[in-house]
Design a protein around this motif. Structure first.
Motif, PDB file in Angstrom:
ATOM      1  N   GLY A  67       0.809  -1.233   0.000  1.00  0.00           N
ATOM      2  CA  GLY A  67       0.000   0.000   0.000  1.00  0.00           C
ATOM      3  C   GLY A  67       0.828   1.262   0.000  1.00  0.00           C
ATOM      4  N   THR A  68       2.141   1.114  -0.163  1.00  0.00           N
ATOM      5  CA  THR A  68       3.028   2.289  -0.130  1.00  0.00           C
ATOM      6  C   THR A  68       3.530   2.695  -1.509  1.00  0.00           C
ATOM      7  N   ASP A  69       3.092   1.998  -2.539  1.00  0.00           N
ATOM      8  CA  ASP A  69       3.599   2.306  -3.879  1.00  0.00           C
ATOM      9  C   ASP A  69       2.587   1.814  -4.912  1.00  0.00           C
ATOM     10  N   GLY A  70       2.702   2.325  -6.119  1.00  0.00           N
ATOM     11  CA  GLY A  70       1.942   1.805  -7.255  1.00  0.00           C
ATOM     12  C   GLY A  70       0.441   1.723  -7.018  1.00  0.00           C
ATOM     13  N   LEU A  71      -0.126   0.605  -7.421  1.00  0.00           N
ATOM     14  CA  LEU A  71      -1.577   0.409  -7.321  1.00  0.00           C
ATOM     15  C   LEU A  71      -2.063   0.462  -5.882  1.00  0.00           C
ATOM     16  N   GLY A  72      -1.297  -0.177  -4.977  1.00  0.00           N
ATOM     17  CA  GLY A  72      -1.711  -0.210  -3.574  1.00  0.00           C
ATOM     18  C   GLY A  72      -1.769   1.182  -2.980  1.00  0.00           C
ATOM     19  N   GLY A  98       4.370  -2.359   3.834  1.00  0.00           N
ATOM     20  CA  GLY A  98       5.460  -2.371   2.862  1.00  0.00           C
ATOM     21  C   GLY A  98       6.756  -2.654   3.583  1.00  0.00           C
ATOM     22  N   SER A  99       7.828  -2.845   2.824  1.00  0.00           N
ATOM     23  CA  SER A  99       9.094  -3.175   3.494  1.00  0.00           C
ATOM     24  C   SER A  99       9.992  -1.961   3.702  1.00  0.00           C
ATOM     25  N   THR A 100       9.668  -0.835   3.045  1.00  0.00           N
ATOM     26  CA  THR A 100      10.557   0.330   3.093  1.00  0.00           C
ATOM     27  C   THR A 100       9.968   1.443   3.952  1.00  0.00           C
ATOM     28  N   PRO A 101      10.577   1.732   5.113  1.00  0.00           N
ATOM     29  CA  PRO A 101      10.019   2.766   5.988  1.00  0.00           C
ATOM     30  C   PRO A 101       9.850   4.127   5.298  1.00  0.00           C
ATOM     31  N   ALA A 102      10.792   4.507   4.427  1.00  0.00           N
ATOM     32  CA  ALA A 102      10.678   5.830   3.780  1.00  0.00           C
ATOM     33  C   ALA A 102       9.395   5.918   2.942  1.00  0.00           C
ATOM     34  N   LYS A 103       9.043   4.819   2.303  1.00  0.00           N
ATOM     35  CA  LYS A 103       7.796   4.831   1.509  1.00  0.00           C
ATOM     36  C   LYS A 103       6.586   4.938   2.436  1.00  0.00           C
ATOM     37  N   GLY A 104       6.688   4.295   3.598  1.00  0.00           N
ATOM     38  CA  GLY A 104       5.601   4.392   4.576  1.00  0.00           C
ATOM     39  C   GLY A 104       5.444   5.824   5.052  1.00  0.00           C
ATOM     40  N   ALA A 141       6.919  -4.513   7.139  1.00  0.00           N
ATOM     41  CA  ALA A 141       7.108  -5.966   7.206  1.00  0.00           C
ATOM     42  C   ALA A 141       7.752  -6.435   5.910  1.00  0.00           C
ATOM     43  N   ASP A 142       8.663  -7.373   6.043  1.00  0.00           N
ATOM     44  CA  ASP A 142       9.238  -8.006   4.853  1.00  0.00           C
ATOM     45  C   ASP A 142       8.434  -9.272   4.583  1.00  0.00           C
ATOM     46  N   LEU A 143       7.579  -9.194   3.580  1.00  0.00           N
ATOM     47  CA  LEU A 143       6.639 -10.298   3.325  1.00  0.00           C
ATOM     48  C   LEU A 143       7.284 -11.467   2.586  1.00  0.00           C
ATOM     49  N   THR A 144       8.590 -11.410   2.347  1.00  0.00           N
ATOM     50  CA  THR A 144       9.255 -12.627   1.850  1.00  0.00           C
ATOM     51  C   THR A 144       9.432 -13.615   2.995  1.00  0.00           C
ATOM     52  N   ARG A 181       7.355  -8.186  -5.940  1.00  0.00           N
ATOM     53  CA  ARG A 181       8.584  -7.687  -6.572  1.00  0.00           C
ATOM     54  C   ARG A 181       9.070  -8.775  -7.505  1.00  0.00           C
ATOM     55  N   TYR A 182       9.098  -8.465  -8.795  1.00  0.00           N
ATOM     56  CA  TYR A 182       9.479  -9.489  -9.768  1.00  0.00           C
ATOM     57  C   TYR A 182      10.988  -9.709  -9.772  1.00  0.00           C
ATOM     58  N   ARG A 183      11.379 -10.968  -9.841  1.00  0.00           N
ATOM     59  CA  ARG A 183      12.784 -11.330 -10.093  1.00  0.00           C
ATOM     60  C   ARG A 183      12.784 -12.171 -11.364  1.00  0.00           C
ATOM     61  N   SER A 223       2.933 -15.339   1.368  1.00  0.00           N
ATOM     62  CA  SER A 223       2.495 -14.230   2.245  1.00  0.00           C
ATOM     63  C   SER A 223       0.993 -13.998   2.064  1.00  0.00           C
ATOM     64  N   ARG A 224       0.520 -14.161   0.832  1.00  0.00           N
ATOM     65  CA  ARG A 224      -0.916 -13.934   0.571  1.00  0.00           C
ATOM     66  C   ARG A 224      -1.746 -15.056   1.184  1.00  0.00           C
ATOM     67  N   PHE A 225      -1.201 -16.261   1.154  1.00  0.00           N
ATOM     68  CA  PHE A 225      -1.881 -17.403   1.778  1.00  0.00           C
ATOM     69  C   PHE A 225      -2.017 -17.168   3.287  1.00  0.00           C
ATOM     70  N   VAL A 265      -2.339  -3.630 -17.598  1.00  0.00           N
ATOM     71  CA  VAL A 265      -0.997  -3.033 -17.503  1.00  0.00           C
ATOM     72  C   VAL A 265      -1.137  -1.607 -16.971  1.00  0.00           C
ATOM     73  N   VAL A 266      -0.479  -1.350 -15.845  1.00  0.00           N
ATOM     74  CA  VAL A 266      -0.651  -0.067 -15.158  1.00  0.00           C
ATOM     75  C   VAL A 266       0.721   0.563 -14.915  1.00  0.00           C
ATOM     76  N   ALA A 267       0.801   1.867 -15.131  1.00  0.00           N
ATOM     77  CA  ALA A 267       2.078   2.589 -15.036  1.00  0.00           C
ATOM     78  C   ALA A 267       2.455   2.828 -13.581  1.00  0.00           C
ATOM     79  N   THR A 268       3.091   1.857 -12.981  1.00  0.00           N
ATOM     80  CA  THR A 268       3.607   1.979 -11.614  1.00  0.00           C
ATOM     81  C   THR A 268       5.133   1.998 -11.675  1.00  0.00           C
ATOM     82  N   GLY A 269       5.756   2.033 -10.505  1.00  0.00           N
ATOM     83  CA  GLY A 269       7.222   2.001 -10.464  1.00  0.00           C
ATOM     84  C   GLY A 269       7.774   0.594 -10.545  1.00  0.00           C
TER      85      GLY A 269
HETATM   86  N1  LIG Z   1       1.606  -2.719 -12.679  1.00  0.00           N
HETATM   87  C1  LIG Z   1       1.101  -3.630 -13.525  1.00  0.00           C
HETATM   88  O1  LIG Z   1       1.089  -3.421 -14.749  1.00  0.00           O
HETATM   89  C2  LIG Z   1       0.514  -4.915 -13.008  1.00  0.00           C
HETATM   90  C3  LIG Z   1      -0.123  -5.774 -13.938  1.00  0.00           C
HETATM   91  C4  LIG Z   1      -0.697  -6.969 -13.465  1.00  0.00           C
HETATM   92  C5  LIG Z   1      -0.628  -7.269 -12.116  1.00  0.00           C
HETATM   93  N2  LIG Z   1       0.008  -6.406 -11.256  1.00  0.00           N
HETATM   94  C6  LIG Z   1       0.069  -6.787  -9.845  1.00  0.00           C
HETATM   95  O2  LIG Z   1      -0.412  -5.713  -9.055  1.00  0.00           O
HETATM   96  C7  LIG Z   1       0.245  -5.714  -7.777  1.00  0.00           C
HETATM   97  C8  LIG Z   1       0.800  -4.319  -7.508  1.00  0.00           C
HETATM   98  O3  LIG Z   1       1.746  -4.030  -8.518  1.00  0.00           O
HETATM   99  P1  LIG Z   1       2.405  -2.578  -8.667  1.00  0.00           P
HETATM  100  O4  LIG Z   1       2.728  -2.418 -10.116  1.00  0.00           O
HETATM  101  O5  LIG Z   1       1.573  -1.576  -7.981  1.00  0.00           O
HETATM  102  O6  LIG Z   1       3.786  -2.793  -7.877  1.00  0.00           O
HETATM  103  P2  LIG Z   1       4.813  -1.709  -7.295  1.00  0.00           P
HETATM  104  O7  LIG Z   1       4.485  -0.343  -7.749  1.00  0.00           O
HETATM  105  O8  LIG Z   1       6.183  -2.246  -7.592  1.00  0.00           O
HETATM  106  O9  LIG Z   1       4.548  -1.783  -5.708  1.00  0.00           O
HETATM  107  C9  LIG Z   1       4.862  -2.949  -5.023  1.00  0.00           C
HETATM  108  C10 LIG Z   1       4.532  -2.789  -3.556  1.00  0.00           C
HETATM  109  O10 LIG Z   1       4.884  -4.020  -2.902  1.00  0.00           O
HETATM  110  C11 LIG Z   1       5.698  -3.731  -1.778  1.00  0.00           C
HETATM  111  N3  LIG Z   1       6.648  -4.811  -1.562  1.00  0.00           N
HETATM  112  C12 LIG Z   1       7.568  -5.322  -2.419  1.00  0.00           C
HETATM  113  N4  LIG Z   1       8.323  -6.255  -1.827  1.00  0.00           N
HETATM  114  C13 LIG Z   1       7.864  -6.349  -0.549  1.00  0.00           C
HETATM  115  C14 LIG Z   1       8.244  -7.121   0.576  1.00  0.00           C
HETATM  116  N5  LIG Z   1       9.261  -7.991   0.519  1.00  0.00           N
HETATM  117  N6  LIG Z   1       7.569  -6.966   1.721  1.00  0.00           N
HETATM  118  C15 LIG Z   1       6.547  -6.073   1.816  1.00  0.00           C
HETATM  119  N7  LIG Z   1       6.143  -5.307   0.789  1.00  0.00           N
HETATM  120  C16 LIG Z   1       6.804  -5.439  -0.380  1.00  0.00           C
HETATM  121  C17 LIG Z   1       6.418  -2.441  -2.167  1.00  0.00           C
HETATM  122  O11 LIG Z   1       6.893  -1.744  -1.018  1.00  0.00           O
HETATM  123  P3  LIG Z   1       8.484  -1.760  -0.680  1.00  0.00           P
HETATM  124  O12 LIG Z   1       9.192  -1.355  -1.927  1.00  0.00           O
HETATM  125  O13 LIG Z   1       8.639  -0.835   0.453  1.00  0.00           O
HETATM  126  O14 LIG Z   1       8.773  -3.159  -0.256  1.00  0.00           O
HETATM  127  C18 LIG Z   1       5.302  -1.685  -2.860  1.00  0.00           C
HETATM  128  O15 LIG Z   1       4.496  -1.038  -1.901  1.00  0.00           O
HETATM  129  C19 LIG Z   1       1.321  -6.786  -7.845  1.00  0.00           C
HETATM  130  O16 LIG Z   1       0.861  -7.966  -7.250  1.00  0.00           O
HETATM  131  C20 LIG Z   1       1.492  -7.024  -9.338  1.00  0.00           C
HETATM  132  O17 LIG Z   1       1.920  -8.331  -9.615  1.00  0.00           O
HETATM  133  C21 LIG Z   1       0.577  -5.243 -11.667  1.00  0.00           C
END
Ligand SMILES: NC(=O)c1ccc[n+]([C@@H]2O[C@H](COP(=O)([O-])OP(=O)(O)OC[C@H]3O[C@@H](n4cnc5c(N)ncnc54)[C@H](OP(=O)(O)O)[C@@H]3O)[C@@H](O)[C@H]2O)c1
Length: 283
Positions: free
Chosen positions: A9-14, A32-38, A59-62, A90-92, A114-116, A196-200
């Protein structure tokens, strides 16, 4: 006042969804895992006059242990949760296989386990709400990837793409199994594809994938502001059925193999076994 818990909830869609619901008068707990984003989210909330309704939990949800601690803290502080939104990811895609200290493959741990843990662990607090809903944000309806039943941690043949796609398919099954395991629950579980959404999100990819993804995003991605309202609509007015799947506003049929009930229950059983096993054993 409704309480909405948003992982990621600290970045992107959340974050977009968090600020949207704070503007509407709801209480939001962002994880989220990053305090500065919080801190940035809380500053934005204060700027909008919602300081007293916004909270950030780091929280580090890994980590399964950290996710369990988070679950316990949330149950303690919020005996009623109206909505749980699962966005943290976070994609790897490239690079070597990465195991968490608990012995799980990264994508399996962060995007699925983590979602489970949160979905099942917060159920009692969700049941206390009048119209509880879980919105699991991923890619339901995309026919890519599969569950590697004989090698869930992809120890034998790893690729980042296979791991990422497996985590998406596992979440499709998580929703099916949640509804099957809790047939009398009032919780509405929704698998949601935002398009497809323009997030970071591309910022965390290695080059040249980062540049390519950013270029593609500039052409095809929708802004967060456009992606948020349909998600918010489902939180406010969830479908009547226990489990549903959506691609943006389009309801998806549940007839395909992605939502197979037997596979869902099989993965549910295996996952419970993995979570119960001592760290590093039997994975
Ligand atoms: N954007 C798209 O086009 C798209 C398309 C289809 C599905 N989705 C899905 O939509 C969801 C949101 O995507 P998004 O694009 O909004 O992503 P995003 O902008 O990269 O944001 C990811 C969020 O997850 C948190 N996060 C990452 N690793 C974490 C960890 N280890 N522990 C806790 N929090 C963690 C990040 O906070 P920290 O950096 O502080 O950890 C951040 O708040 C994802 O499930 C993604 O797969 C996105």
């Amino acid at each position: 006042m409704r309480t909405i818990v948003i992982t990621g909830g600290t970045d992107g869609l959340g974050k977009g969804l968090a600020l949207h619901h704070l503007r509407r008068g709801d209480r939001v707990v962002a994880v989220g895992s990053t305090p500065a984003k919080g801190r940035a989210l809380l500053a934005a909330a204060a700027h909008g006059g919602a300081a007293d309704r916004a909270a950030f939990l780091q929280a580090d949800l890994t980590s399964v242990a950290a996710t369990r601690e988070l679950t316990a803290a949330l149950l303690d502080s919020h005996p009623r949760i109206d909505a749980l939104v699962l966005c943290a990811n976070r994609y790897r895609i490239l690079g070597p296989r990465h195991l968490t200290p608990e012995g799980f493959e990264h994508s399996f741990a962060l995007a699925y386990l983590s979602r489970f843990v949160l979905s099942h662990g917060l159920r009692t607090a969700l049941e206390a709400a009048p119209r509880p809903v879980v919105l699991n944000v991923g890619t339901p309806g995309v026919p890519l990837g599969r569950i590697h039943w004989d090698d869930l941690q992809l120890a034998r043949r790893y690729s980042g793409t296979a791991a990422t796609l497996q985590s998406f398919r596992a979440n499709d099954l998580l929703g099916v199994a949640f509804a099957a395991r809790h047939p009398h629950s009032r919780v509405r579980y929704i698998a949601y594809n935002p398009g497809v959404v323009a997030t970071g999100m591309p910022d965390h990819l290695p080059q040249p994938l980062r540049a390519l993804t950013k270029a593609a995003f500039r052409v095809i991605a929708a802004p967060v502001a456009k992606a948020v309202p349909p998600m918010s609509g489902l939180l406010t007015d969830p479908p009547a059925e226990p489990f549903t799947a959506f691609d943006r506003t389009r309801r998806l049929p549940l007839s395909g193999t992605a939502f197979d009930r037997d596979a869902a229950l099989r993965l549910d059983d295996i996952t419970r076994g993995l979570l119960d096993a001592p760290a590093g054993k039997g994975r």
